[in-house]
Write a protein that holds these residues in place. Structure first.
Motif, PDB file in Angstrom:
ATOM      1  N   VAL A 203       0.877  -1.177   0.000  1.00 38.20           N
ATOM      2  CA  VAL A 203       0.000   0.000   0.000  1.00 38.20           C
ATOM      3  C   VAL A 203       0.907   1.216   0.000  1.00 38.20           C
ATOM      4  O   VAL A 203       1.815   1.322   0.830  1.00 38.20           O
ATOM      5  CB  VAL A 203      -0.934   0.015   1.231  1.00 38.20           C
ATOM      6  CG1 VAL A 203      -1.785   1.284   1.233  1.00 38.20           C
ATOM      7  CG2 VAL A 203      -1.822  -1.212   1.245  1.00 38.20           C
ATOM      8  N   THR A 216      -2.706   3.936  -3.051  1.00 38.53           N
ATOM      9  CA  THR A 216      -2.824   2.813  -3.976  1.00 38.53           C
ATOM     10  C   THR A 216      -2.513   1.512  -3.258  1.00 38.53           C
ATOM     11  O   THR A 216      -1.605   1.445  -2.435  1.00 38.53           O
ATOM     12  CB  THR A 216      -1.865   2.972  -5.168  1.00 38.53           C
ATOM     13  OG1 THR A 216      -0.519   3.030  -4.687  1.00 38.53           O
ATOM     14  CG2 THR A 216      -2.166   4.249  -5.929  1.00 38.53           C
ATOM     15  N   THR A 217      -3.287   0.495  -3.578  1.00 38.83           N
ATOM     16  CA  THR A 217      -3.094  -0.835  -3.015  1.00 38.83           C
ATOM     17  C   THR A 217      -2.793  -1.803  -4.147  1.00 38.83           C
ATOM     18  O   THR A 217      -3.586  -1.936  -5.088  1.00 38.83           O
ATOM     19  CB  THR A 217      -4.347  -1.301  -2.259  1.00 38.83           C
ATOM     20  OG1 THR A 217      -4.632  -0.388  -1.202  1.00 38.83           O
ATOM     21  CG2 THR A 217      -4.138  -2.695  -1.679  1.00 38.83           C
ATOM     22  N   GLU A 218      -1.646  -2.448  -4.082  1.00 41.59           N
ATOM     23  CA  GLU A 218      -1.300  -3.490  -5.059  1.00 41.59           C
ATOM     24  C   GLU A 218      -1.535  -4.830  -4.390  1.00 41.59           C
ATOM     25  O   GLU A 218      -0.875  -5.175  -3.408  1.00 41.59           O
ATOM     26  CB  GLU A 218       0.151  -3.348  -5.507  1.00 41.59           C
ATOM     27  CG  GLU A 218       0.523  -4.308  -6.625  1.00 41.59           C
ATOM     28  CD  GLU A 218       1.939  -4.096  -7.136  1.00 41.59           C
ATOM     29  OE1 GLU A 218       2.314  -4.743  -8.130  1.00 41.59           O
ATOM     30  OE2 GLU A 218       2.666  -3.289  -6.524  1.00 41.59           O
ATOM     31  N   ALA A 219      -2.498  -5.596  -4.910  1.00 37.45           N
ATOM     32  CA  ALA A 219      -2.913  -6.855  -4.301  1.00 37.45           C
ATOM     33  C   ALA A 219      -3.259  -7.834  -5.413  1.00 37.45           C
ATOM     34  O   ALA A 219      -3.404  -7.440  -6.581  1.00 37.45           O
ATOM     35  CB  ALA A 219      -4.120  -6.630  -3.377  1.00 37.45           C
TER      36      ALA A 219
END
Length: 525
Positions: A203, A216-219
């Motif tokens: 995040v 931003t969330t990279e998941a």
């Protein structure tokens, strides 16, 4: 007749600029449309050639920085996890040197080095294509990104198969073609990429300007889709209930509400740590005698006071510490200043946020931090008055200043508060790590005679704290106004200034103080 430029007599940089002059630029206004298109293609090819040359330079510099210069495993200063160099066998501080040389952030430098290593060392054919102007660096980076996790054998096979047509493919099609070729050569390639991608989940927050920031969330895709569905449903419900604001605003508010919702412990969902900055010239009650200069104060009392600490900086002779240090600011912070600040805070009704804290920072007109305090400490000092001339004395004696130096190595809580408010972030050039996640580091090492004083302490994140301690040839110098100068082993120097400090060549941040009635001439009647 041929005319040649005379070779300059300056240093290496001047010689390189003379040896590689800018490619001749044609008068744009006189070119036809076809010629402009041709020039654009030539410029793009030239950029690819320059980028390939830069990558080769980076790899050559990397070869000059072996990891044998770093603290070895088992050493107290050895790196424990993360933060190393993307080039195997090189110093963990290589990205920091590249960042300072190119005047960019460390993450960007890490990316440059990673791409250079992949292209120059592992895919020489791709590098050769860029150096010859047949492939631009943007597509070369696609090769580096896709094939970074592939074995050398798979990378070589994929490059041989895809490179001949790479220049004619869009970046998306090139990526698809590379992945397909890699999977064909190695069945486990896609699974390894997926596992590696999940390890990059994070995040991040970054400012976008005008008081806004992006979170931003990279998941994993399935998780991200589920999160989006919940946020969108909440926003659509708000719109159905009659909220006609843009749907993007409703989604942003729904996201914030879901993250910041109140817990079962009854604490507020969100709090803050508020800092009020007060320039000293704004704390002058009408008719007061505040504003005496440093010379007036120096003649009144000769005893040392809280903000008379010594000079600092790498290379400073420790025998002279504490001598010749100019005072921070031209005016001492008196009891009258504190009482005026207390009165203004009371008139405005300023209070700490629920569950949060309130700090007060007093600066001079240039933004240099003079002292920090809390509302409780402010009230106590204002009520106590001058300890020399009495509680009600209207004198120029200092009532507050920077925290005093301490004899040992460990800094005090008051010093840490002062440093956090002065520095705001890690002070290494290009680093934005918040001050709350940094160390209070002695600029001139304590073991070399450096004192534990705010004039010799600054905030450095753990990465740059270790760089300053263990990287060979680096020099740090902290100036009296808080300006930090950092010089690499090769002589490149960058400077950072405290967040609130104005540049000496810029306009003053504040107008001069309003004159008191006593200072004004009596009008003629």
């Amino acid at each position: 007749m041929t005319v040649t430029a005379e070779q300059p007599q300056g240093g290496l940089i001047e010689w390189l600029l003379w040896r590689e002059p800018s490619v001749e630029r044609l008068p744009v206004a006189r070119l036809t449309a076809e010629q402009k298109v041709t020039e654009l293609q030539r410029v793009r090819a030239r950029k690819g050639m320059d980028d390939a040359y830069e990558a080769e330079l980076l790899m050559s510099l990397a070869g000059d920085r072996p990891d044998t210069d770093d603290p070895p495993p088992g050493h107290p200063g050895a790196r424990r996890r993360g933060g190393g160099s993307p080039v195997p066998g090189t110093s963990e501080f290589l990205p920091d040197e590249v960042a300072l040389v190119l005047n960019c952030g460390r993450p960007y430098a890490v990316g440059l080095l990673a791409d250079a290593f992949q292209v120059v060392e592992r895919m020489p054919a791709v590098h050769a294509a860029c150096a010859a102007g047949r492939l631009d660096w943007f597509r070369a980076r696609v090769f580096a990104d896709v094939l970074a996790g592939a074995t050398d054998e798979v990378a070589a096979a994929v490059v041989a198969a895809v490179l001949p047509e790479a220049a004619g493919l869009s970046s998306g099609k090139l990526r698809t073609r590379l992945v397909a070729a890699a999977v064909a050569a190695d069945e486990e390639f896609a699974e390894r990429r997926r596992i590696e991608a999940e390890r990059r989940a994070a995040v991040r927050v970054h400012p976008t300007g005008d008081g806004m920031s992006a979170l931003t969330t990279e998941a994993p895709s399935a998780v991200a889709a589920a999160m989006w569905s919940v946020i969108d449903q909440a926003a659509q419900l708000a719109r159905t209930a009659g909220d006609d604001r843009p749907i993007g605003v409703l989604r942003a508010e729904a996201h914030a509400a879901l993250v910041l919702r109140t817990g079962d412990d009854g604490h507020p969902a969100m709090t803050g740590h508020l800092t009020i900055t007060a320039p000293l010239s704004a704390l002058r009650p009408p008719g007061s005698a505040l504003g005496m200069g440093a010379a007036d104060y120096a003649g009144e009392a000769g005893a040392p006071h809280a903000y008379g600490a010594g000079t600092t900086g790498a290379g400073t002779d420790p025998r002279h510490l504490g001598q010749g240090m100019p005072q921070l600011g031209s005016t001492p912070i008196t009891t009258a200043h504190l009482r005026e600040l207390l009165a203004q805070l009371g008139a405005l009704g300023v209070q700490a946020p629920a569950g949060g804290t309130l700090a007060l920072a007093l600066t001079d007109d240039d933004g240099a931090l003079l002292a920090t305090t809390t509302p409780a400490e402010l009230a106590r000092l204002a009520a106590r008055g001058c300890t020399t001339h009495g509680r009600n004395a209207d004198c120029g004696c200092p009532a507050l200043g920077p925290p005093p130096a301490v004899p040992g190595y460990a800094h005090t809580a008051a010093q840490e508060r002062f440093l956090r408010l002065r520095d705001r972030t890690c002070r290494h050039p290009g680093c934005g790590q918040p001050a709350g996640r940094t160390d209070a580091d002695h600029v001139l090492p304590y073991d070399c005679g450096g004192r534990t004083t705010c004039h010799n302490l600054c905030c450095l994140c753990r990465t740059h704290h270790r760089l300053k301690t263990f990287a060979r040839g680096w020099r740090y110098r902290l100036h009296p106004d808080g300006t930090l100068t950092v010089t690499t082993a090769t002589g490149v120097t960058r400077t950072t200034r405290p967040a609130g400090l104005r540049h000496p060549q810029q306009q003053r941040a504040l107008p001069p103080p309003r004159p008191s009635p006593a200072d004004q001439d009596t009008p003629p009647f």
